[in-house]
Design a protein around this motif. Structure first.
Motif, mmCIF file in Angstrom:
data_model
loop_
_atom_site.group_PDB
_atom_site.id
_atom_site.type_symbol
_atom_site.label_atom_id
_atom_site.label_comp_id
_atom_site.label_asym_id
_atom_site.label_seq_id
_atom_site.Cartn_x
_atom_site.Cartn_y
_atom_site.Cartn_z
ATOM 1 N N LYS A 174 20.686 4.840 5.267
ATOM 2 C CA LYS A 174 19.534 4.004 5.624
ATOM 3 C C LYS A 174 19.899 2.916 6.622
ATOM 4 N N PHE A 175 21.214 2.660 6.803
ATOM 5 C CA PHE A 175 21.644 1.625 7.737
ATOM 6 C C PHE A 175 21.829 2.159 9.164
ATOM 7 N N LYS A 176 21.858 3.478 9.327
ATOM 8 C CA LYS A 176 22.006 4.106 10.645
ATOM 9 C C LYS A 176 23.219 3.537 11.394
ATOM 10 N N VAL A 177 24.390 3.668 10.790
ATOM 11 C CA VAL A 177 25.588 3.043 11.370
ATOM 12 C C VAL A 177 26.180 3.852 12.528
ATOM 13 N N ILE A 178 25.775 5.125 12.663
ATOM 14 C CA ILE A 178 26.312 5.921 13.771
ATOM 15 C C ILE A 178 25.499 5.617 15.026
ATOM 16 N N ASP A 179 26.170 5.057 16.021
ATOM 17 C CA ASP A 179 25.516 4.685 17.276
ATOM 18 C C ASP A 179 25.871 5.705 18.357
ATOM 19 N N ARG A 180 24.854 6.267 18.999
ATOM 20 C CA ARG A 180 25.105 7.328 19.986
ATOM 21 C C ARG A 180 25.937 6.842 21.162
ATOM 22 N N SER A 181 25.698 5.628 21.644
ATOM 23 C CA SER A 181 26.451 5.146 22.799
ATOM 24 C C SER A 181 27.931 4.993 22.470
ATOM 25 N N MET A 182 28.244 4.626 21.238
ATOM 26 C CA MET A 182 29.649 4.526 20.839
ATOM 27 C C MET A 182 30.278 5.920 20.758
ATOM 28 N N ILE A 183 29.538 6.874 20.239
ATOM 29 C CA ILE A 183 30.026 8.253 20.201
ATOM 30 C C ILE A 183 30.240 8.776 21.620
ATOM 31 N N ASP A 184 29.341 8.420 22.543
ATOM 32 C CA ASP A 184 29.505 8.826 23.939
ATOM 33 C C ASP A 184 30.821 8.326 24.519
ATOM 34 N N ARG A 185 31.195 7.107 24.160
ATOM 35 C CA ARG A 185 32.465 6.559 24.675
ATOM 36 C C ARG A 185 33.655 7.371 24.152
ATOM 37 N N ILE A 186 33.595 7.743 22.879
ATOM 38 C CA ILE A 186 34.682 8.535 22.297
ATOM 39 C C ILE A 186 34.757 9.902 22.959
ATOM 40 N N GLY A 187 33.604 10.573 23.104
ATOM 41 C CA GLY A 187 33.581 11.880 23.745
ATOM 42 C C GLY A 187 33.994 11.808 25.202
ATOM 43 N N GLY A 188 33.529 10.779 25.918
ATOM 44 C CA GLY A 188 33.887 10.632 27.324
ATOM 45 C C GLY A 188 35.364 10.367 27.524
ATOM 46 N N PHE A 189 35.933 9.505 26.684
ATOM 47 C CA PHE A 189 37.379 9.241 26.750
ATOM 48 C C PHE A 189 38.174 10.526 26.528
ATOM 49 N N SER A 190 37.759 11.304 25.541
ATOM 50 C CA SER A 190 38.478 12.542 25.225
ATOM 51 C C SER A 190 38.379 13.540 26.359
ATOM 52 N N LEU A 191 37.186 13.650 26.969
ATOM 53 C CA LEU A 191 37.012 14.607 28.062
ATOM 54 C C LEU A 191 37.831 14.207 29.283
ATOM 55 N N ASP A 192 37.886 12.914 29.588
ATOM 56 C CA ASP A 192 38.685 12.459 30.726
ATOM 57 C C ASP A 192 40.158 12.795 30.539
ATOM 58 N N PHE A 193 40.704 12.486 29.377
ATOM 59 C CA PHE A 193 42.118 12.765 29.127
ATOM 60 C C PHE A 193 42.374 14.272 29.105
ATOM 61 N N LEU A 194 41.402 15.021 28.588
ATOM 62 C CA LEU A 194 41.534 16.481 28.556
ATOM 63 C C LEU A 194 41.622 17.045 29.975
ATOM 64 N N ILE A 195 40.729 16.597 30.858
ATOM 65 C CA ILE A 195 40.684 17.142 32.215
ATOM 66 C C ILE A 195 41.962 16.814 32.971
ATOM 67 N N VAL A 196 42.430 15.572 32.872
ATOM 68 C CA VAL A 196 43.647 15.184 33.600
ATOM 69 C C VAL A 196 44.840 15.990 33.111
ATOM 70 N N SER A 197 45.006 16.098 31.802
ATOM 71 C CA SER A 197 46.159 16.827 31.267
ATOM 72 C C SER A 197 46.067 18.311 31.582
ATOM 73 N N ALA A 198 44.845 18.876 31.574
ATOM 74 C CA ALA A 198 44.688 20.300 31.871
ATOM 75 C C ALA A 198 44.989 20.601 33.332
ATOM 76 N N LEU A 199 44.422 19.811 34.240
ATOM 77 C CA LEU A 199 44.666 20.041 35.662
ATOM 78 C C LEU A 199 46.122 19.768 36.031
ATOM 79 N N GLY A 200 46.707 18.760 35.406
ATOM 80 C CA GLY A 200 48.085 18.406 35.726
ATOM 81 C C GLY A 200 49.092 19.454 35.326
ATOM 82 N N THR A 201 48.725 20.360 34.423
ATOM 83 C CA THR A 201 49.657 21.387 33.952
ATOM 84 C C THR A 201 49.268 22.789 34.419
#
Length: 469
Positions: free
Chosen positions: A311-338
């Motif tokens: 009922k408190f709705k503690v999951i915030d979409r914009s915060m989740i976006d930051r986590i997903g975006g951070f992960s995708l950025d690191f994924l792309i750099v490490s994938a292309l670099g190898t």
């Protein structure tokens, strides 16, 4: 691998991400191509690593010269090579967390035409890819039949899906497939943006793109990717008091729970197969299925439980976006670099044939099928599907933004709703992940027949159901 090496590998990744960002800020050409900074960073890492700088130096020096491996050590590259398979789980677990799941009725009414179009194009990529493999690539170039899935994996799935399937490629004996897939994903983003903008200019001249006027879709400030100081907002809403728990930590924990649920589901499917159809048919698919599509299912389950009981709705979409975006950025750099350029060089003709075939199919579907399958605003809605089918979701959003800068059409809303009935199956979903083991177990001809049937179904459905409206 020591903890210090792992920590150093992340520090070096961070250095390249910062370099990639500032290179983009001061390079107008890269801005006009709308290349994400993470791709620029990954390409920089590739250039100064053993595949480019190392090979050049080795031509003019002895093997023990310190630059024969480039500026990135083997230990760091070994850490990077494991990261895509880990971060892709975070990316997919984050897809639906924090989103209020709309009713399927509303999704279908608004996004239905784009669902039909997107499904038809994605399944059609399997058709053209498998036809290319069966009649040209395998007979004349000896390419593994699994390459028939590369267009859909790389174009619609993008770098994340391509790199996330590295373990599956290895287990199925097609280790070079991951390098080809990441290379194709890079080609897909470039052609998606360039060809997409060409199509938008053509549509404006022909009167199809009616929303393009004097207002430019992307401003100079947006081009360089820097938000003006006075317009900056919080990266996410703080939903918990810091003395209780840090909000970012809580959201990261929810993502971890989603991945954990996905892992349980995957193990359950493996056990179910081992106890039922596996021994009877001697066909085992689930052991090759990666975790990330089920992590997405785990995210949907977590969100459904949160909608019901929190009922408190503690999951915030914009915060989740930051986590997903951070992960995708690191994924792309490490994938292309190898990426192994030697693998792409050894398979250059098949690589180019796959890329060209995928782009031709996507352009054909947009120009000739979208007007007949999408009943209204076909250009604005179809250009988003073209962008996603050639590049990634972000490419589709970018092209919609250019074609419909004031959001006067249902293109943007329909594109968002489309993902709910699209991404769980293709574009990195369950069938994308299962396509490699399916081709491995049943052969390319059987999967080609399946892909043709599904493509024709969505084509006829789009033409007769939506096209007549």
């Amino acid at each position: 691998m020591t903890p210090n090496i792992i920590g150093l590998a992340f520090i070096v990744l961070g250095v390249f991400i910062v370099l990639g960002k500032w290179v983009r800020v001061f390079t107008p050409l890269l801005q006009r191509l709308y290349l994400p900074s993470s791709i620029i960073a990954g390409l920089l890492a590739l250039l100064v690593g053993p595949e480019v700088l190392g090979r050049i130096v080795s031509l003019f020096s002895s093997d023990d010269f310190f630059l024969t491996q480039g500026l990135i050590s083997e230990n760091i590259l070994a850490v990077w090579s494991t990261l895509p398979g880990l971060f892709i789980n975070i990316v997919f677990a984050s897809l639906f967390l924090g989103k209020t799941l709309p009713s399927l009725k509303n999704v279908w009414i608004i996004g239905g035409p784009q669902v039909a179009m997107g499904q038809m194009v994605s399944w059609g990529q399997y058709v053209v890819g498998l036809l290319l493999v069966i009649f040209i690539l395998t007979p004349f170039f000896g390419v593994n039949p699994l390459a028939g899935a590369l267009i859909e994996i790389s174009f619609v799935g993008g770098h994340g899906t391509a790199a996330g399937l590295s373990g599956t490629f290895e287990e199925l004996g097609f280790s070079e497939g991951v390098d080809l897939a990441i290379g194709l994903a890079t080609i897909g983003i470039l052609t998606g943006v360039i060809v997409g903008i060409i199509l938008i200019n053509w549509g404006a001249r022909k009167g199809h793109a009616k929303q393009i006027g004097a207002k430019s879709g992307i401003s100079t400030e947006e081009n360089n990717g820097i938000i003006e100081f006075e317009n900056r907002e919080s990266a996410g809403r703080i939903t918990t008091r810091p003395e209780s728990i840090e909000t970012f930590s809580l959201h990261l924990a929810y993502v971890g729970i989603a991945i954990g649920i996905g892992a349980i589901l995957l193990e359950g499917l493996i056990l179910l197969e081992a106890w039922t159809w596996g021994p009877l048919t001697d066909t085992y698919l689930m052991i090759y299925l990666p975790l990330f599509p089920l992590a997405m299912v785990g995210g949907i389950i977590v969100q459904a439980i949160s909608d019901r009981f929190d009922k408190f709705k503690v999951i915030d979409r914009s915060m989740i976006d930051r986590i997903g975006g951070f992960s995708l950025d690191f994924l792309i750099v490490s994938a292309l670099g190898t990426v192994s350029l030697a693998v792409i060089g050894d398979n250059l003709v098949p690589f180019l044939l796959l890329a060209v075939t995928g782009v031709i199919w996507n352009v054909f579907a947009f120009l000739f099928l979208a007007p007949k399958m999408i009943p209204s605003y076909w250009f604005e809605r179809g250009i988003g599907d073209f962008g996603q089918a050639t590049g990634i979701t972000a490419t589709g959003l970018l092209l919609i933004r250019i074609a419909d800068p004031d959001s006067k059409t249902p293109a943007l809303q329909g594109f968002g709703y489309k993902q709910i009935l699209f991404e769980p199956l293709v574009g990195g979903g369950l069938f994308t992940a299962a396509s490699l083991p399916l081709i491995f177990q049943f052969g390319p001809v059987a999967i080609l027949i399946l892909a043709i049937v599904v493509t024709i179904f969505w084509l006829i459905f789009g033409l007769l159901y939506f096209g007549r409206k």
